[in-house]
Motif scaffolding. Structure first.
Motif, mmCIF file in Angstrom:
data_model
loop_
_atom_site.group_PDB
_atom_site.id
_atom_site.type_symbol
_atom_site.label_atom_id
_atom_site.label_comp_id
_atom_site.label_asym_id
_atom_site.label_seq_id
_atom_site.Cartn_x
_atom_site.Cartn_y
_atom_site.Cartn_z
ATOM 1 N N HIS A 144 35.042 37.677 32.982
ATOM 2 C CA HIS A 144 34.845 38.185 31.623
ATOM 3 C C HIS A 144 33.644 37.515 30.954
ATOM 4 O O HIS A 144 33.287 36.379 31.294
ATOM 5 C CB HIS A 144 36.099 37.934 30.778
ATOM 6 C CG HIS A 144 37.323 38.601 31.311
ATOM 7 N ND1 HIS A 144 38.101 38.019 32.296
ATOM 8 C CD2 HIS A 144 37.886 39.803 31.026
ATOM 9 C CE1 HIS A 144 39.111 38.837 32.584
ATOM 10 N NE2 HIS A 144 38.992 39.917 31.836
ATOM 11 N N GLY A 169 34.708 38.148 25.811
ATOM 12 C CA GLY A 169 35.879 38.402 26.642
ATOM 13 C C GLY A 169 35.906 39.760 27.322
ATOM 14 O O GLY A 169 36.866 40.085 28.029
ATOM 15 N N PRO A 224 35.208 42.619 30.127
ATOM 16 C CA PRO A 224 35.011 42.528 31.582
ATOM 17 C C PRO A 224 33.525 42.470 31.924
ATOM 18 O O PRO A 224 32.743 43.313 31.483
ATOM 19 C CB PRO A 224 35.659 43.810 32.105
ATOM 20 C CG PRO A 224 36.673 44.171 31.067
ATOM 21 C CD PRO A 224 36.054 43.774 29.760
ATOM 22 N N CYS A 266 27.772 39.713 28.687
ATOM 23 C CA CYS A 266 27.717 41.174 28.755
ATOM 24 C C CYS A 266 26.477 41.676 28.018
ATOM 25 O O CYS A 266 25.874 40.941 27.222
ATOM 26 C CB CYS A 266 28.979 41.779 28.160
ATOM 27 S SG CYS A 266 29.113 41.595 26.359
#
Length: 349
Positions: free
Chosen positions: A266, A271, A273, A292
């Motif tokens: 993550h 958090g 994915p 991300c």
């Protein structure tokens, strides 16, 4: 006397590599064998590989060689022939070819002489690094994964295990390989009747680890031939199920090879994915972490608001702030503890 090092800036070398039109193949290889004069070997091999436009990172020591490189595709066969002819110990050496390769893994050739090709902390003069466990090929790995008496031990660092590992593999809670070796022995003391299977990225760490386990009285020890890279390649070629889940972390510009579609980790900031590693863009940090795309945009590629703010300051002010401040491993930070502290995550009890 020829120049045996690079005199062009990293930035210029990287731009030159990115401008190349011929594809490159990324390869890793290693060999434990006795090198009487690592410095002379380094210099001779540097000249051989430079003539073939090889880029990458190579370490040599009295105990052998460890390399991660890229080779122009048109020169691959010439490279292999030159390597095999360089020393009888290297003739027929297995070359692990990258799985998810854009050919942009390295932009310069760096070769260094070290005390060990893998820092292991072993000082026992009776240790025989050649007394290794048995190799497992892809089909045998899958069979062992279904054996209830087998324990798979991951000999990589936390940030590697976090994004991908074999099903039910045991993570050794240590920050470095030298710390993992005694910890693995300690954790398996009550399970000497088990079949122990050790693995790592390309085989070099788990091969030495298997010898260490045998040295410490474990008799049923195996290690995966060629590590995760060779296992995944052979399994795909043979039409076997690939039982490695997620991404295989690699130590070059790619930072990862996709093995399965599963995303098991993550983003360390929100958090979501994600299994894409990056280094914090703040020159005073460079922490390795998972980020991300959304958080990369929000924090400008940095690990925290503080680093995002600092990264856009004038260079002189950045240097002033960095002066005297501890700045750990600038490339690949191994410490889960430092990561948690930096991101404000409590350590697990």
């Amino acid at each position: 006397m020829p120049v045996l090092h690079n005199r062009i800036s990293n930035e210029a070398l990287r731009e030159r590599m990115l401008a190349e039109t011929e594809p490159r193949t990324t390869i890793s290889f290693y060999k434990y064998f006795t090198i009487a004069d690592p410095k002379a070997t380094r210099d001779a091999l540097w000249q051989t590989l430079t003539a073939l436009d090889v880029f990458g990172r190579i370490y040599l020591a009295h105990e052998g060689i460890n390399a991660q490189i890229s080779v122009p595709q048109s020169k691959f066969e010439a490279f292999r022939a030159a390597l095999y002819a360089f020393d009888p110990a290297l003739d027929g050496l297995r070359l692990n070819i990258a799985l998810d390769d854009d050919g942009k893994s390295f932009w310069v050739l760096r070769m260094k002489v070290r005390d060990r090709i893998v820092a292991d902390g072993i000082e026992d003069p009776n240790f025989d690094a050649s007394n290794v466990g048995d190799y497992l090929k892809a089909a045998e790995v899958n069979a062992m994964l279904d054996d209830p008496d087998a324990v798979f031990i991951d000999m990589r660092n936390h940030y590697e295990y976090e994004v991908g590992h074999f099903e039910n593999a045991l993570e050794i809670p240590a920050d470095t390989f030298r710390e993992q070796l005694p910890k693995a022995v300690e954790m398996m003391q009550d399970h000497k009747d088990k079949k122990i299977v050790m693995y790592c990225t390309g085989g070099i760490r788990c091969e030495k680890a298997s010898a260490w386990m045998r040295h410490n009285g474990f008799n049923k020890v195996w290690h995966i031939e060629g590590g995760i890279i060779e296992y995944a390649r052979r399994a795909r070629e043979q039409g076997l199920p690939v039982r490695f889940i997620g991404k295989n972390f690699v130590f070059d510009e790619r930072m990862g090879e996709r093995i399965s579609d599963d995303v098991i980790s993550h983003c360390h900031q929100c958090g979501a994915p994600c299994d894409s590693h990056t280094n914090c863009k703040n020159d005073g940090c460079h922490l390795l972490f998972i980020q991300c795309p959304r958080c990369a945009e929000k924090f400008n590629g940095c690990c925290s608001e503080l680093c995002a703010e600092e990264s856009v300051l004038p260079e002189e002010e950045q240097r002033r702030r960095r002066a005297g401040r501890e700045n750990g491993n600038k490339i690949f930070n191994k410490s889960r503890g430092r990561l948690n502290t930096k991101l404000g995550i409590p350590d697990p009890e």
